[in-house]
Design a protein around this motif. Structure first.
Motif, PDB file in Angstrom:
ATOM      1  N   GLU A 148      -4.217  87.103  36.268  1.00 52.71           N
ATOM      2  CA  GLU A 148      -3.664  87.768  35.080  1.00 52.71           C
ATOM      3  C   GLU A 148      -2.772  86.751  34.384  1.00 52.71           C
ATOM      4  N   LEU A 149      -3.052  86.494  33.127  1.00 56.20           N
ATOM      5  CA  LEU A 149      -2.327  85.464  32.393  1.00 56.20           C
ATOM      6  C   LEU A 149      -0.826  85.727  32.422  1.00 56.20           C
TER       7      LEU A 149
ATOM      8  N   GLY B  21      -1.731  81.610  35.419  1.00 53.00           N
ATOM      9  CA  GLY B  21      -2.973  82.382  35.448  1.00 53.00           C
ATOM     10  C   GLY B  21      -4.136  81.614  34.847  1.00 53.00           C
ATOM     11  N   ILE B  22      -5.319  82.212  34.891  1.00 48.62           N
ATOM     12  CA  ILE B  22      -6.542  81.576  34.394  1.00 48.62           C
ATOM     13  C   ILE B  22      -7.151  82.461  33.323  1.00 48.62           C
ATOM     14  N   LYS B  23      -7.571  81.869  32.241  1.00 44.24           N
ATOM     15  CA  LYS B  23      -8.188  82.622  31.159  1.00 44.24           C
ATOM     16  C   LYS B  23      -9.519  83.222  31.628  1.00 44.24           C
ATOM     17  N   PRO B  24      -9.847  84.429  31.168  1.00 43.44           N
ATOM     18  CA  PRO B  24     -11.090  85.090  31.606  1.00 43.44           C
ATOM     19  C   PRO B  24     -12.330  84.246  31.358  1.00 43.44           C
ATOM     20  N   GLU B  25     -12.376  83.532  30.202  1.00 44.01           N
ATOM     21  CA  GLU B  25     -13.569  82.746  29.905  1.00 44.01           C
ATOM     22  C   GLU B  25     -13.705  81.512  30.808  1.00 44.01           C
ATOM     23  N   ILE B  26     -12.604  81.136  31.445  1.00 41.06           N
ATOM     24  CA  ILE B  26     -12.637  79.965  32.335  1.00 41.06           C
ATOM     25  C   ILE B  26     -12.978  80.370  33.766  1.00 41.06           C
ATOM     26  N   ILE B  27     -12.588  81.590  34.165  1.00 35.80           N
ATOM     27  CA  ILE B  27     -12.827  82.045  35.544  1.00 35.80           C
ATOM     28  C   ILE B  27     -14.307  81.915  35.906  1.00 35.80           C
ATOM     29  N   GLU B  28     -15.206  82.185  34.951  1.00 38.27           N
ATOM     30  CA  GLU B  28     -16.636  82.132  35.229  1.00 38.27           C
ATOM     31  C   GLU B  28     -17.120  80.703  35.491  1.00 38.27           C
TER      32      GLU B  28
END
Length: 622
Positions: free
Chosen positions: A606-607, A559-566
């Protein structure tokens, strides 16, 4: 004239029925354009009423002018009907010079007024009196004088012409200025207001007036008008609202004329009409010349800005192109590896195809399987499972049935050929041999796809550099995704791949560019999962408003961390480790390609569970 003669109306608009009554002294005739001579003589036309808007058609103007020059129509009466706003002096003189009309019907005239005017102008047989002939001669002489005087002032400068007009106006008002129209204003007096009706024509005899224009929250200075200038001319003549505000900047002498006074001034002397007309025309011409000059200057500035913008874009494009070239080896690695793997497989399978104990019908079936491999449509995992279950009885066991379904042997035509030639070998041995034919055909197609992919990578670089423009074509997106999986087949080993292809309409697109999107997203998913995991690829047609195609590529990686998705769509942003080469431009390019198709790309993650990229492509791209 009797009802044997006709009244001709030339117009595209409906006319009053009062002209077509039994007691009218004419026969009523209406048409849209000037008729030819034969029709005119047949109807014995005595009077023509023509809309001036029809005279704007060159063919009508030329035909009417030629008609009036013929001796047979010397007694023909002509009335012009002006349907728009009040004509200006230039238009009136143009009509008089070209057509010498007997009357001009002003706009907004009532039906009864128009009918009465036409009745008054209808030719009669009464003998003209000497007085009438004398009046006509006087009128003709005055018209001739006006025509002659109109061009007498062309040699004068703007200032000389203005001085003549102002001098004539002061002469008119010398003992006749009860309304105090010759005035003196102090500074900051408003003559005209932007957006307000203007009923006056202002002549500046002395002083200065500034024209101002509201632009958002700012008031801009448009021009400064000196002595001899006209203010409010355009709104006075056209009746439109004021375009600018006119304000005195110092003590200023002006002559203020409303329409009634303006008409009295013109009636007072035949010399004033050509003077006023020349001054008004020059005033409008100077305004037009200034507007054209301003527009040309702005266009030149805009062209310079466009050129600078294009150069900046080109520099940025070349910078990114340098990054693309440095990473082209990574892009070429997958198709080259697929070609090598395919050629190795073909080399291993060739002896089985060339040297076997198959009968002639069985070899024919093998040839058909080889050819069919070039066009075999991709099947989802669930479809292969279901078709294998349905074919187990035919092919003997589940493993053999799955192999037979994979090579397309359960299809209607190939199934019948198989039944006809499956009596000499056991099922598993025959299908294993036939699978070699299929594998050769399949890998030949893969080699063809990969070679095309390499060529298109080079073509894509040329296209990105602006040298190879490409028009969108109709394509099958499912085939593009399947071909991408073929190219990445060597990297898919160790991963579970689940494909679910929906029934899609053909899509107008840049198929190679979209294939680059599928390649980047699938390669990123494999890198994220590491050495094993599950890759799911699905396509779906959504019958909604608007209609669109949805492509989903999902992995069960970390998964991808929320702060990285942006940040993942930002240029030069990458999370790949050193072992997985990444420039940080893949997702940026994907986003640009999808946007080029007026679509959108979204990411859900989702991590510890999954990462899902959803590409939405609208079918209506207008």
């Amino acid at each position: 004239m009797t009802q044997h003669h006709s009244l001709l109306i030339i117009s595209q608009q409906p006319w009053s029925t009062t002209l077509d009554q039994a007691d009218a002294p004419w026969r009523y005739w209406c048409c849209e354009d000037v008729p030819d001579n034969s029709q005119l003589q047949l109807h014995h036309v005595a009077l023509i009423v023509i809309d001036t808007e029809r005279l704007s058609q060159p063919k009508n103007a030329l035909a009417l002018q030629a008609l009036l020059q013929q001796p047979v129509y010397e007694n023909l009466k002509l009335v012009l009907h002006h349907t728009q706003q009040m004509p200006n002096a230039e238009q009136v003189f143009h009509w008089i010079n070209q057509f010498s009309p007997d009357a001009i019907i002003p706009p907004n005239s009532s039906n009864s007024e128009i009918t009465q005017l036409i009745r008054n102008k209808w030719p009669i047989h009464q003998q003209q009196t000497a007085q009438q002939r004398w009046l006509e001669k006087q009128l003709a002489a005055q018209v001739a004088q006006i025509r002659a005087n109109f061009f007498d002032y062309t040699a004068l400068s703007d200032q000389q012409l203005s001085d003549k007009v102002i001098s004539a106006l002061y002469g008119f008002f010398q003992d006749n200025d009860e309304d105090h129209l010759c005035r003196t204003y102090s500074a900051n007096h408003v003559l005209t207001q932007e957006g307000k009706a203007n009923r006056f024509l202002w002549f500046i005899a002395k002083g200065e007036v500034v024209l101002k224009k509201q632009q958002g929250q700012h008031i801009l200075e448009v021009a400064r008008m000196q002595a001899g200038s006209l203010v409010g001319g355009m709104s006075f003549v056209t009746g439109e609202l004021g375009f600018t505000s006119a304000v005195t900047t110092q003590r200023t002498d002006v002559i203020k004329l409303d329409r009634a006074t303006f008409a009295k001034v013109l009636d007072s002397s035949s010399q004033l009409l050509p003077l006023f007309t020349n001054l008004l025309l020059r005033h409008f011409n100077r305004r037009l010349q200034k507007s054209i000059h301003t527009k040309l200057t702005l266009q030149s500035t805009l062209n310079s800005l466009d050129s600078a913008h294009e150069q900046l874009i080109e520099k940025e494009k070349m910078a990114v192109l340098g990054q693309l070239i440095s990473g082209i080896a990574h892009e070429l690695n997958n198709p080259v590896a697929a070609i090598i793997r395919g050629s190795d497989t073909i080399a291993k399978q060739l002896p089985t195809v060339l040297y076997n104990e198959l009968t002639h019908p069985q070899q024919q079936l093998g040839h058909e399987l080889l050819k069919a491999a070039f066009t075999l449509k991709p099947m989802s995992t669930s479809e292969i499972r279901q078709r294998s279950k349905n074919s187990t009885e035919l092919f003997g066991d589940a493993i053999t049935a799955r192999k037979a379904v994979t090579i397309g042997l359960d299809g209607p035509s190939l199934r019948q050929q198989y039944l006809e030639c499956s009596d000499t070998l056991d099922n598993s041995q025959l299908i294993a041999t036939l699978a070699s034919y299929h594998q050769i055909g399949n890998f030949l197609r893969n080699i063809q796809v990969c070679a095309s992919r390499i060529a298109e990578l080079v073509k894509g670089l040329k296209h990105y550099a602006g040298r190879d423009p490409e028009q969108p074509v109709l394509a099958d997106l499912n085939e593009g995704i399947a071909e991408t999986l073929v190219i990445l087949e060597n990297r898919l080993r160790g991963f579970e791949v689940e494909c679910s292809y929906g029934l899609l309409p053909v899509y107008r697109c840049h198929p190679i560019a979209l294939q680059q999107v599928w390649t980047n997203l699938i390669a990123n998913a494999l890198d994220a999962m590491g050495t094993h995991g599950k890759l799911s690829v699905s396509s779906q047609y959504i019958e909604a408003s608007p209609r669109y195609i949805s492509i989903c590529i999902e992995d069960n990686g970390p998964g991808i961390k929320p702060e990285i998705i942006e940040k993942i769509f930002q240029l030069n942003f990458t999370t790949k480790r050193e072992s997985n080469f990444g420039l940080g431009i893949g997702l940026t390019v994907c986003q640009q390609i999808v946007a080029q198709h007026l679509g959108r790309i979204e990411v859900e993650s989702e991590l510890g569970q999954f990462t899902r990229f959803i590409i939405t492509l609208p079918l209506n791209q207008t």
